[in-house]
Design an enzyme around this catalytic site. Structure first.
Site, short mmCIF file in Angstrom:
data_model
loop_
_atom_site.label_atom_id
_atom_site.label_comp_id
_atom_site.label_asym_id
_atom_site.label_seq_id
_atom_site.Cartn_x
_atom_site.Cartn_y
_atom_site.Cartn_z
N ARG A 15 0.87 -1.78 -0.01
CA ARG A 15 -0.08 0.16 0.23
C ARG A 15 0.37 1.30 -0.02
O ARG A 15 0.43 2.84 -0.35
CB ARG A 15 -1.16 -0.44 1.42
CG ARG A 15 -2.20 -1.18 0.70
CD ARG A 15 -2.82 -1.39 2.52
NE ARG A 15 -3.22 0.25 3.30
CZ ARG A 15 -3.84 0.05 4.07
NH1 ARG A 15 -3.48 -0.58 5.00
NH2 ARG A 15 -4.99 0.98 4.04
N LYS A 22 9.27 -1.33 3.13
CA LYS A 22 8.53 -0.54 4.17
C LYS A 22 9.29 -0.21 5.26
O LYS A 22 9.36 1.07 5.04
CB LYS A 22 7.59 -0.75 4.75
CG LYS A 22 5.94 -0.53 5.36
CD LYS A 22 4.87 -0.88 5.53
CE LYS A 22 4.87 -1.93 5.90
NZ LYS A 22 3.47 -2.81 7.10
N GLY A 138 -6.61 -7.25 15.40
CA GLY A 138 -6.73 -8.06 16.37
C GLY A 138 -7.65 -7.71 17.52
O GLY A 138 -7.03 -6.42 18.29
N ASN A 167 -5.05 -5.75 19.60
CA ASN A 167 -4.27 -5.84 19.82
C ASN A 167 -2.58 -5.63 18.88
O ASN A 167 -2.99 -4.63 17.23
CB ASN A 167 -3.59 -7.29 19.10
CG ASN A 167 -2.45 -7.90 18.98
OD1 ASN A 167 -1.80 -7.72 19.77
ND2 ASN A 167 -2.59 -9.01 17.97
N ASN A 357 39.18 35.37 11.53
CA ASN A 357 38.30 36.08 10.55
C ASN A 357 38.44 35.50 9.47
O ASN A 357 39.18 35.81 8.64
CB ASN A 357 37.91 37.28 11.30
CG ASN A 357 36.81 38.04 10.75
OD1 ASN A 357 36.27 37.97 11.26
ND2 ASN A 357 37.07 38.25 8.60
N SER A 403 41.97 41.16 -0.03
CA SER A 403 40.53 40.67 -0.33
C SER A 403 40.94 40.55 -1.62
O SER A 403 41.48 41.14 -2.92
CB SER A 403 39.65 41.94 -0.27
OG SER A 403 39.85 42.23 0.96
N ARG A 420 46.30 38.78 -6.88
CA ARG A 420 45.47 39.34 -6.99
C ARG A 420 45.95 39.80 -8.51
O ARG A 420 46.98 40.61 -8.75
CB ARG A 420 44.75 39.97 -7.03
CG ARG A 420 44.80 41.39 -5.87
CD ARG A 420 44.02 41.70 -5.10
NE ARG A 420 44.96 42.74 -4.45
CZ ARG A 420 44.03 43.27 -3.29
NH1 ARG A 420 43.38 42.91 -2.92
NH2 ARG A 420 44.71 44.56 -3.06
#
Length: 448
Positions: A15, A22, A138, A167, A357, A403, A420
């Site tokens: 199902r 399952k 049950g 049950n 940092n 940076s 850079r």
């Protein structure tokens, strides 16, 4: 008394309309069977036997991760619960003590309930519940706590179907008695199956005692459909939120916080709205998790602050007073005490020393397309915004990166590293370029 567990996990779950067995569908970021095993493990059992059937290979692999000490046996044909238990009993040969039969698709039984079941004095004890809507459960036919028999719905009379004591399927029994009763089971019933529930009547015929221990109905909730899975998830989250609050956790908007089965939050942890805890998360006392964070496989120490909009992935280890801010992702990295990673950063496979940092836009470039490499950043360093750290690379204590730098070589302690291109300025060139482009655009429009 020694305890052994038999966990029935052989069902296909048709199902569910799924290729996944399952018991491997998830609640609280853990397979259903993990919940059953966790409850049973609270009894400190000597043996744990899981009965697998449909998708046995996948169930076996999952059980090995969840509970490496558990043993998996195979039920090649699904001929009922009694037949399933019969497959497990040879693995318990020589065991002397009480056996508790659990179900891999029943995730909410509490350890306290199983303890009462284990301590019950009867030869056979069944876990029952008063059902608001008995439906096709049950029925337990009992006088007080003394249990006479269990009747499956399809075999019950109208009078028996009127009984509301139902049950759960969970049974506790002496190992030797259980083996004898299961060996004598027959399949003379509407389904032609071997019902474990038939051992009650057989026990009474032998003059053995049988009793009922009851629990709230929600503990016995089984999962058979996707809709039931969704309802079970909602129930799990409600219980987890309530437990966290009882343990001293503050949640700004509890209904938007989602827990995993093994989430641990210490006292005075604060959790903002829309936070998701995946598996294996520990947050120590006094830490704060701000809104819209996703955490998985991580450890957060006292005084740390996370988010908002942060993601911590497996292997993230954060020391005390670490700050991980918005749109930061940390994976398989160790951040020392007082590290600050404010925003827009990825730290993967990195070690960061105390007091360092990390500027906005920093990335540890940890993957070369084949291998992962590690970045090491020392204590009290300053990593400038938009720094690309191409691993493997080390930045020493107290070092500084400019940076916009791409760092491909180790940086000694106390050094400044710049990586850079030199800036070039062409006066008036932007104006000329824009004029040229606009003229080209105008010509294209006229041509169209």
């Amino acid at each position: 008394m020694a305890i052994a567990l038999i966990v029935l996990a052989a069902g296909q779950g048709t199902r569910m309309n799924s290729d996944l067995p399952k018991v491997l569908h998830r609640i609280g970021a853990a397979p259903l069977i993990a919940h059953a095993l966790a409850a049973g493990r609270a009894l400190d059992p000597e043996r744990v036997i899981v009965v697998a059937g449909h998708g046995a290979d996948r169930v076996t692999a999952a059980v090995a991760k969840i509970d490496p000490e558990a043993e998996v046996v195979l039920q090649t044909e699904q001929l009922g619960t009694g037949h399933a238990v019969a497959q497990a009993l040879p693995a318990l040969a020589g065991f002397e003590g009480r056996v508790i039969v659990l179900y891999g698709d029943t995730p909410f039984i509490r350890p306290e309930t199983l303890e009462r079941l284990a301590e019950a004095p009867a030869d056979v004890t069944v876990l029952g519940f008063e059902a608001a809507d008995p439906g096709r459960y049950g029925r337990l036919i009992a006088q007080g706590t003394a249990l006479d028999r269990i009747v499956e719905y399809k075999d019950a009379t109208d009078e028996e179907r009127a009984v509301t004591l139902c049950n759960s399927g969970v049974i506790a029994c002496d190992a030797e008695i259980l083996a004898e009763l299961v060996a004598d089971l027959g399949n003379d019933n509407a389904a032609g199956e071997y019902y474990l529930t038939d051992i009650i009547a057989a026990a009474r015929e032998r003059g053995l005692t049988a009793e009922v221990v009851t629990c709230p109905e929600e503990e016995t909730l089984g999962i058979n459909t996707r809709a039931e899975l969704a309802r079970a998830e909602a129930l799990f989250q409600r219980r987890s939120r309530a437990e966290a609050q009882e343990n001293g956790v503050t949640m700004v908007d509890p209904e938007t916080v989602y827990f995993a089965l093994d989430t641990y939050l210490g006292r005075d942890v604060t959790v903002g709205p829309h936070v998701v805890f995946g598996p294996e998360v520990t947050v120590e006392s006094g830490a704060a998790i701000e809104a819209f964070c996703h955490l998985e496989g991580c450890h957060i120490s006292r005084g740390a602050t996370i988010g908002p909009f942060a993601r911590l992935r497996p292997g993230a280890e954060l020391a005390e007073d670490v700050h991980v801010g918005n749109f930061v992702e940390v994976k398989n990295s160790i951040l020392g005490e007082g590290v600050k990673v404010g925003h827009l950063t990825y730290l993967g496979d990195a070690d960061v020393g105390e007091g360092t940092n990390i500027g906005a836009g920093t990335v540890t470039c940890n993957y070369d397309g084949v291998f992962k490499h590690r970045t090491t950043i020392g204590a009290h360093a300053f990593i400038g915004s938009d720094t690309m750290l191409v691993a493997p690379v080390t930045v020493g204590d107290g070092a500084l990166t400019g940076s916009g730098s791409t760092i491909t070589q180790d940086v000694p302690p106390g050094a400044l590293a710049l990586g850079r291109a030199r800036q070039v300025v062409k006066p008036g060139l932007a104006t000329k370029l824009f004029e040229m482009l606009r003229a080209k655009k105008s010509a294209l429009k006229k041509g169209a």
